[in-house]
Design an enzyme around this catalytic site. Sequence first.
Site, short mmCIF file in Angstrom:
data_model
loop_
_atom_site.label_atom_id
_atom_site.label_comp_id
_atom_site.label_asym_id
_atom_site.label_seq_id
_atom_site.Cartn_x
_atom_site.Cartn_y
_atom_site.Cartn_z
N CYS A 285 9.16 4.65 15.66
CA CYS A 285 10.42 5.89 15.39
C CYS A 285 10.44 6.14 14.03
O CYS A 285 9.43 6.87 13.69
CB CYS A 285 11.89 5.14 15.89
SG CYS A 285 13.19 6.36 15.97
N HIS A 369 10.37 4.54 21.72
CA HIS A 369 10.97 3.11 21.81
C HIS A 369 10.26 2.17 22.76
O HIS A 369 10.75 1.94 23.80
CB HIS A 369 12.51 3.08 21.85
CG HIS A 369 12.96 3.52 20.50
ND1 HIS A 369 13.39 2.65 19.63
CD2 HIS A 369 13.30 4.87 20.16
CE1 HIS A 369 14.17 3.23 18.49
NE2 HIS A 369 13.92 4.53 18.86
N GLU A 371 10.23 -0.87 23.05
CA GLU A 371 11.12 -2.24 23.49
C GLU A 371 12.13 -1.70 24.51
O GLU A 371 12.70 -2.51 24.98
CB GLU A 371 11.79 -2.73 22.27
CG GLU A 371 12.79 -2.05 21.96
CD GLU A 371 12.82 -0.56 21.17
OE1 GLU A 371 13.89 0.14 21.07
OE2 GLU A 371 11.73 -0.10 20.92
#
Length: 398
Positions: A285, A369, A371
């Site tokens: 990011c 992202h 995750e």
Amino acid sequence: MTHIDTDAAWPDHKPTALLVLADGTVLEGFGLGAEGHAVGEVCFNTAMTGYEEILTDPSYAGQLITFTFPHIGNVGTNDEDIETVNMAATPGARGVILRTAISDPSNYRATRHLDQWLRARGIIGLSGIDTRALTALIRSKGMPNAVIAYSKDGQFDLDALKKEAREWPGLEGMDLVPMVTSAQRFTWDETPWVWNEGFGQQTKPEFNVVAIDYGIKRNILRLLAGVGCKVTVVPATTSAEDIMAMKPDGVFLSNGPGDPAATGKYAVPVIQQVIASGTPTFGICLGHQMLGLAVGAKTKKMHQGHHGANHPVKDETTGKVEITSMNHGFAVDQDTLPAGATQTHISLFDGSNCGIALEGKPVFSVQYHPEASPGPRDSHYLFQRFAELMRENKRSAA
């Protein structure tokens, strides 16, 4: 004939919340969460789940989120899904805009009603407006600056709110990382959540990783720990000398809010020294954007940004398409990538850059992202890729 008192049967609910756009447009609704007012940039998020993770993502600092999905709050909230590292801190979205009022939660993990949770965290909310119409406006005109306001008595100084919305400078040129970064270094060993077990603990780490905190999410740290990392999280202004003194096997550049060019004034020189040291480096990011700046590329403000949990991204190194979670309003301009920086991932929505790797160096980053939290888990492999880079680097140095 029975007489019906229409005033009693159809009460006129007075608006208790406003969304005041910078162009003077005023949208009326009903307040929820904390009373008060806040100014920010309005963006829309298309995720159908994970509203708690979204609202506590530090990358949303300075923004007001409107959800396109109408039923937000129906699974309540709990402490396990908070993404800010400091559970007591309140970085994240400044306000939330919903289509319908929040219903009572129905989920075995819920510990608190979303309305109560918003009040406790100081987040101002508004419901009762056509969020899809607001989304269409954003898609047409871009993300507007606005003020969200909630007062139980429905009394507002409209002229003052319009002035605040009109005069707020916007996110371009704004460094918001000081609002969300950690004040001091700390270590992390918690591993990802497993159903019916909860979170685990990394007791036998293979790698020593330093994570630079520009607004890091808890689940990023858990996934790093999950692939064998002992993680030391350091403030955003930590010097390259201090980072390298910890003898890291790898350096992680975290997500975060604001304009990467503004944060990059102090972050980019540090990243350049880390790259020059040959240390494996992984960015996500904002960390991805500043890695781009560090190698000589430029970043740009996007028209409407990418915010959601259903964004298709193509890995150009494998041809594989993954569905990803995204939250960004700036992007690396792929036309400015220098020789030696390869574009590895692209958005299949608009063709924008979503990943880079440096040729001949153990350095890579992605815009989205991996995750998740919320979102699909298609991209968890990137944490394994980072671990393998560190493993190879340690073998070659032995």
